[in-house]
Design an enzyme around this catalytic site. Structure first.
Site, PDB file in Angstrom:
ATOM      1  N   LYS A 110     -12.424  39.156 -80.775  1.00 20.86           N
ATOM      2  CA  LYS A 110     -13.204  40.382 -80.559  1.00 20.86           C
ATOM      3  C   LYS A 110     -12.277  41.584 -80.402  1.00 20.86           C
ATOM      4  O   LYS A 110     -12.526  42.645 -80.961  1.00 20.86           O
ATOM      5  CB  LYS A 110     -14.122  40.236 -79.349  1.00 20.86           C
ATOM      6  CG  LYS A 110     -15.312  39.363 -79.692  1.00 20.86           C
ATOM      7  CD  LYS A 110     -16.248  39.134 -78.543  1.00 20.86           C
ATOM      8  CE  LYS A 110     -17.321  38.140 -78.974  1.00 20.86           C
ATOM      9  NZ  LYS A 110     -17.714  37.253 -77.880  1.00 20.86           N
ATOM     10  N   LYS A 189     -20.686  31.699 -93.066  1.00 17.09           N
ATOM     11  CA  LYS A 189     -21.436  31.183 -91.924  1.00 17.09           C
ATOM     12  C   LYS A 189     -22.541  32.181 -91.525  1.00 17.09           C
ATOM     13  O   LYS A 189     -22.287  33.379 -91.419  1.00 17.09           O
ATOM     14  CB  LYS A 189     -20.457  30.996 -90.749  1.00 17.09           C
ATOM     15  CG  LYS A 189     -21.129  30.496 -89.504  1.00 17.09           C
ATOM     16  CD  LYS A 189     -20.144  30.412 -88.346  1.00 17.09           C
ATOM     17  CE  LYS A 189     -20.959  30.127 -87.154  1.00 17.09           C
ATOM     18  NZ  LYS A 189     -20.804  29.973 -85.934  1.00 17.09           N
ATOM     19  N   LYS A 192     -25.596  36.885 -87.152  1.00 12.38           N
ATOM     20  CA  LYS A 192     -26.244  38.189 -87.036  1.00 12.38           C
ATOM     21  C   LYS A 192     -25.265  39.297 -87.441  1.00 12.38           C
ATOM     22  O   LYS A 192     -25.618  40.222 -88.156  1.00 12.38           O
ATOM     23  CB  LYS A 192     -26.685  38.363 -85.577  1.00 12.38           C
ATOM     24  CG  LYS A 192     -27.382  39.648 -85.266  1.00 12.38           C
ATOM     25  CD  LYS A 192     -27.950  39.599 -83.850  1.00 12.38           C
ATOM     26  CE  LYS A 192     -26.881  39.424 -82.777  1.00 12.38           C
ATOM     27  NZ  LYS A 192     -26.232  40.658 -82.345  1.00 12.38           N
TER      28      LYS A 192
END
Ligand code: TRP
Length: 333
Positions: A110, A189, A192
């Site tokens: 992240k 994959k 969202k």
């Protein structure tokens, strides 16, 4: 076995969530003592809009119940109804080295993507470990991306037990979902954040449109096709009956079938699963007090376990509380 898993309420749930996690959770409700909770404290690391978070929290409950979670078999509750987890997360933070958290790959990913991390994002694994350890869970069904967090949980249980010289916290095991990676419409994959998801509760027309947009190669209709590399087939295999899967495999290998036809077949099996769930969901939306009741009843049971474990935890580390009673009794929910 005590089974526990958490589901974040941070956006619309999609087929990847269902095939990669929710379906397995629902299957486990039959033979095991299941605790499933909506990880709304975790969601707060990304969703910082009160109205939206309230809505997303409710949506996860509606989605699970619609897809077949049976509240008489499994406990489905909100993380925030068990405030002891945040207390345990703090206590775990005092026995856990920074280095362990710094090695968390999902945190590093992240940060590498440019997200400027909050303390909450950095401490995410502490709260997750608290979620698991507070119920003395045996198994935690998760996807591959969460396995490192379970290993960290095992480490943290060990740090606590050795620091305070008592076997208070039980080391859990990850129960990896066998399902292969669920591809999204672009073949990556399903996620969202990649914008390639097929949502669980869009309208039937929207869902069909998404399925028809799945990326395929340009093999001509007449030619044989490789089922193993086809995104449509990969999804079909996860949803259809074994005899239907072998029938479609034959047709791929024989040639003479276009991808459009395969997509239509996929849309049909998807509708078989989602159609009845959509109807159940519509009925649940009209009955908010039932849903609230399910969440609160489960939270009561979960909290009883959490309070007992916290007694042991506080006792082991010497934290004393006066148990000051609330004026009007405790409010759950
Ligand atoms: N981190 C998990 C996810 O994003 C959600 C989660 C929070 C969880 N607490 C948990 C999963 C405890 C298993 C156990 O999928």
């Amino acid at each position: 076995m005590r089974v526990l898993s958490g589901i974040q309420s941070s956006g619309k749930l999609h087929l990847g969530n269902y095939l990669g996690a929710m379906r397995q959770h629902i299957e486990l409700q039959e033979p095991h003592d299941c605790f499933f909770f909506i990880a709304n404290y975790h969601s707060l690391t990304t969703v910082q809009d009160a109205k939206l978070l309230r809505q997303l929290t409710l949506d996860v409950a509606l989605d699970y119940l619609a897809l077949g979670l049976d509240p008489n078999k499994a406990k489905l509750f909100r993380q925030s109804d068990i405030p002891e987890v945040t207390e345990l997360a703090w206590i775990l933070s005092t026995v856990t080295g920074m280095g362990l958290l710094e090695r968390a790959t999902s945190y590093k990913d992240k940060v590498a993507k440019g997200i400027s991390p909050s303390m909450g994002l950095f401490g995410y694994p502490l709260l997750m470990a608290a979620d698991i350890l507070i119920y003395r869970s045996d198994w935690v069904p998760v996807g591959k991306d969460q396995v490192q967090h379970i290993e960290m949980t095992q480490d943290m249980a060990g740090y606590f037990n050795t620091t305070f010289g008592r076997e208070v916290l039980k080391r859990p095991e990850a129960k990896l979902n066998e399902a292969m990676i669920v591809p999204g419409v672009d073949g990556q994959k399903m996620s969202k954040s990649y914008g390639n998801a097929i949502n669980l509760f869009d309208s039937p027309a929207e869902t069909k449109k998404r399925i028809m947009s799945i990326k395929t190669d340009s093999t001509p209709v007449a030619d044989p096709k490789n089922p193993e590399t086809c995104n449509v087939f990969a999804l079909y295999r996860l949803l259809a009956r074994p005899d239907e899967v072998s029938a479609l495999r034959e047709r791929y290998l024989k040639g003479g079938m276009g991808y459009g036809e395969a997509k239509t077949m996929l849309a049909e099996v998807v509708e078989c699963v989602l159609g009845p769930a959509r109807q159940r969901r519509e009925a649940l939306v009209k009955d908010p007090s039932y849903v609230q009741d399910v969440l609160v009843t489960a939270a009561r049971k979960a909290r009883a376990v959490a309070q007992e474990v916290m007694e042991d935890v506080r006792d082991a580390c010497g934290i004393v509380t006066a148990r000051i009673p609330l004026p009007s009794g405790e409010r759950v929910g």
